[in-house]
Each structure stands twice: as structure tokens, then as C-alpha cells.
Design an enzyme around this catalytic site. Sequence first.
Site, PDB file in Angstrom:
ATOM      1  N   THR A 237      -8.263   2.338 -19.611  1.00  0.00           N
ATOM      2  CA  THR A 237      -7.693   1.616 -18.474  1.00  0.00           C
ATOM      3  C   THR A 237      -8.816   1.180 -17.541  1.00  0.00           C
ATOM      4  O   THR A 237      -9.961   1.647 -17.666  1.00  0.00           O
ATOM      5  CB  THR A 237      -6.701   2.503 -17.694  1.00  0.00           C
ATOM      6  OG1 THR A 237      -7.432   3.590 -17.095  1.00  0.00           O
ATOM      7  CG2 THR A 237      -5.623   3.065 -18.616  1.00  0.00           C
TER       8      THR A 237
ATOM      9  N   ASN B  81       3.009   5.334 -11.376  1.00  0.00           N
ATOM     10  CA  ASN B  81       1.888   5.135 -12.299  1.00  0.00           C
ATOM     11  C   ASN B  81       0.574   4.876 -11.584  1.00  0.00           C
ATOM     12  O   ASN B  81      -0.486   5.141 -12.149  1.00  0.00           O
ATOM     13  CB  ASN B  81       2.201   3.962 -13.241  1.00  0.00           C
ATOM     14  CG  ASN B  81       0.978   3.452 -13.940  1.00  0.00           C
ATOM     15  OD1 ASN B  81       0.458   4.081 -14.858  1.00  0.00           O
ATOM     16  ND2 ASN B  81       0.474   2.306 -13.501  1.00  0.00           N
TER      17      ASN B  81
ATOM     18  N   ALA C  30      -7.900   7.612 -21.493  1.00  0.00           N
ATOM     19  CA  ALA C  30      -7.193   6.363 -21.766  1.00  0.00           C
ATOM     20  C   ALA C  30      -8.048   5.164 -21.386  1.00  0.00           C
ATOM     21  O   ALA C  30      -8.805   5.200 -20.406  1.00  0.00           O
ATOM     22  CB  ALA C  30      -5.872   6.317 -21.002  1.00  0.00           C
TER      23      ALA C  30
ATOM     24  N   LYS D 180      -3.921  15.362  -9.648  1.00  0.00           N
ATOM     25  CA  LYS D 180      -3.041  15.288 -10.815  1.00  0.00           C
ATOM     26  C   LYS D 180      -2.358  16.627 -11.082  1.00  0.00           C
ATOM     27  O   LYS D 180      -1.211  16.661 -11.565  1.00  0.00           O
ATOM     28  CB  LYS D 180      -3.833  14.833 -12.042  1.00  0.00           C
ATOM     29  CG  LYS D 180      -4.280  13.372 -11.970  1.00  0.00           C
ATOM     30  CD  LYS D 180      -3.107  12.411 -11.807  1.00  0.00           C
ATOM     31  CE  LYS D 180      -3.532  10.965 -11.960  1.00  0.00           C
ATOM     32  NZ  LYS D 180      -2.401  10.021 -11.815  1.00  0.00           N
TER      33      LYS D 180
ATOM     34  N   TYR E  29      -9.653  14.049  -8.402  1.00  0.00           N
ATOM     35  CA  TYR E  29      -8.670  13.533  -9.356  1.00  0.00           C
ATOM     36  C   TYR E  29      -7.928  14.679 -10.045  1.00  0.00           C
ATOM     37  O   TYR E  29      -6.693  14.663 -10.140  1.00  0.00           O
ATOM     38  CB  TYR E  29      -9.383  12.658 -10.377  1.00  0.00           C
ATOM     39  CG  TYR E  29      -8.483  11.948 -11.354  1.00  0.00           C
ATOM     40  CD1 TYR E  29      -7.803  10.795 -10.981  1.00  0.00           C
ATOM     41  CD2 TYR E  29      -8.333  12.406 -12.661  1.00  0.00           C
ATOM     42  CE1 TYR E  29      -6.994  10.114 -11.880  1.00  0.00           C
ATOM     43  CE2 TYR E  29      -7.528  11.735 -13.571  1.00  0.00           C
ATOM     44  CZ  TYR E  29      -6.858  10.597 -13.170  1.00  0.00           C
ATOM     45  OH  TYR E  29      -6.057   9.932 -14.073  1.00  0.00           O
TER      46      TYR E  29
ATOM     47  N   ASP F 232       0.874  -1.171   0.000  1.00  0.00           N
ATOM     48  CA  ASP F 232       0.000   0.000   0.000  1.00  0.00           C
ATOM     49  C   ASP F 232       0.911   1.220   0.000  1.00  0.00           C
ATOM     50  O   ASP F 232       1.482   1.582   1.034  1.00  0.00           O
ATOM     51  CB  ASP F 232      -0.892  -0.018   1.238  1.00  0.00           C
ATOM     52  CG  ASP F 232      -1.829   1.181   1.309  1.00  0.00           C
ATOM     53  OD1 ASP F 232      -1.678   2.106   0.478  1.00  0.00           O
ATOM     54  OD2 ASP F 232      -2.698   1.204   2.195  1.00  0.00           O
TER      55      ASP F 232
END
Length: 265
Positions: free
Chosen positions: A192, A90, A190, A161, A157, A63
Site C-alpha cells: 500500500t 480503513n 501489504a 493497532k 503504529y 479529517d
Amino acid sequence: MTTSSGAIALITGAGSGMGLETARLLARDGAAVVLIGRRQEALDSVADTIRAEGGTALALAADITRADDVTRVLDRVRNELGPVDILVNNAGSASAVLNPQWLPHDEWRQVLEVNLTAVFQLTQAVLPDMLDRGAGTIVTVSSLAAVNPNLLGGAAYGAAKAGVRNFMTFLHNTFRNQGLRAITVLPGEADTPILDNRARPPAPEERAGMVQPEDVAEAIRLAVALPQRVVLQEIVVAPTRQRDVSADLEISRRAGAPADTAPHA
């Protein structure tokens, strides 16, 4: 021979998506890759694939929001492989609620912990060895949500970022003359696993036109493989075609709203 040949590369979020593809590419270039993620089974599967392709991989579940887990991982990597040459931040996380009107505080904190605080903790852990050697590369996957935040990614988010992009620029400005390459990758929309948690998960035909995990991995590979004298400070990886997201934005606006709350324009 590339810069990553013989290097030790630690990749977070390596069990799927961009992290998985990045680990495979760097291993093919000769790096010993350390796979970090939450699920040991998924990491073991990636490690098996890399070894079958002739690469070297060490899979460690952790974690990364916990400082003691970061310390444990880095101690084991140093003992078994040596100091980290390449860190690829990532791992990412998004909230289920996108609109700050309804966003629970615990979701806000969790998104910032994964996307920003964990990057700081890992960077702090690898920085001394890199500065001592006068060489090292830290790559962080941010997002175009840092530049153009909206309801697709959500308030937490976008803020996280943007914060990590700022932190990477700080590293670049502060340590470049000590040999550190700090690189920010800003993907557009993307395909994902994070899309599965959206208020309206995109259809397969929509995902086909998005940035694919291997596209971002190739950008990371290029940045890492260039000679140490060169740094690609920021890389934008965006879809060529921009899809209509107006319906997604409207659905996202209402996600998490109380049932008796009237919608606002």
C-alpha cells in the site's frame, strides 16, 4: 443477494489502496458507498469509477480525527442516503520515526489519532442507529503489528493497532447480543502507499509477494456478505511467503536518530 445489497457502507481511507478496493467490491454487491478521505480529487476519481461500474457512491473529504468533521459527514450521509449499515475503518497512518528513542511526541499523537481515536469517534457516531435497528457491521483494519510489533511499523503504529484491536473486541463482547458485528482484519505486510514512507521503501519485486489491497478487500467483503447471524470476529490476511526484513529493521532502528548519536545494538 448479499448482506451488503441495499446497505449504506461508509469506508475511510477510500482514495487508494485497501479502502478503494473495498469500496469497489461493496458497490458491486449493491451497497451505496460513502467514500471518506483527505483528498477530494482522489475520492472523486474513485466515485467516478464506481459509478461507471453501475454503483452508487458519495465522495466526502474529511479529517476523521476531528469530531466536528465526523459529525458533518454523518449528518450529510443520513440526510442524503440514510443511516450507516456498514462502517469500514480503513484509514491508517504511520510515523516517519520508528524507534521510540527518537519518536517526536507530535508524530506519536498523530498516529494514535488516525488509527485509534478516529475509529472511536466514527464508531460512536454510527452506534446509536445500529443498536436501534438491532443490526450493523463495523469492520476495522488493524495490523499484525498489533500482535507482533516491531520496527517495520514502528512504536506508535504498533501501539495504535493493538489499541484498536482491543476496542473492536470490546465492541464484540459488549454489543453482539444487540445485533452488532464487530470485525477486526489484521493484514500482514501489504503493498500500500504507506510503504513509500518507510525508512527503506521495499523494491517492486518485494512488494509483489506481499498482501495486495484487493486481498484485504476480499476478506472484508466476505465478512460483510455473510448473513447477519454470523460474525468473523478476527481475520488474519498474511503473505504466504515471509521475506527477510533484517536489513529493513536495522535501517528503521536509526531513522530519526540525531547525527551525533552512536548506534546501539
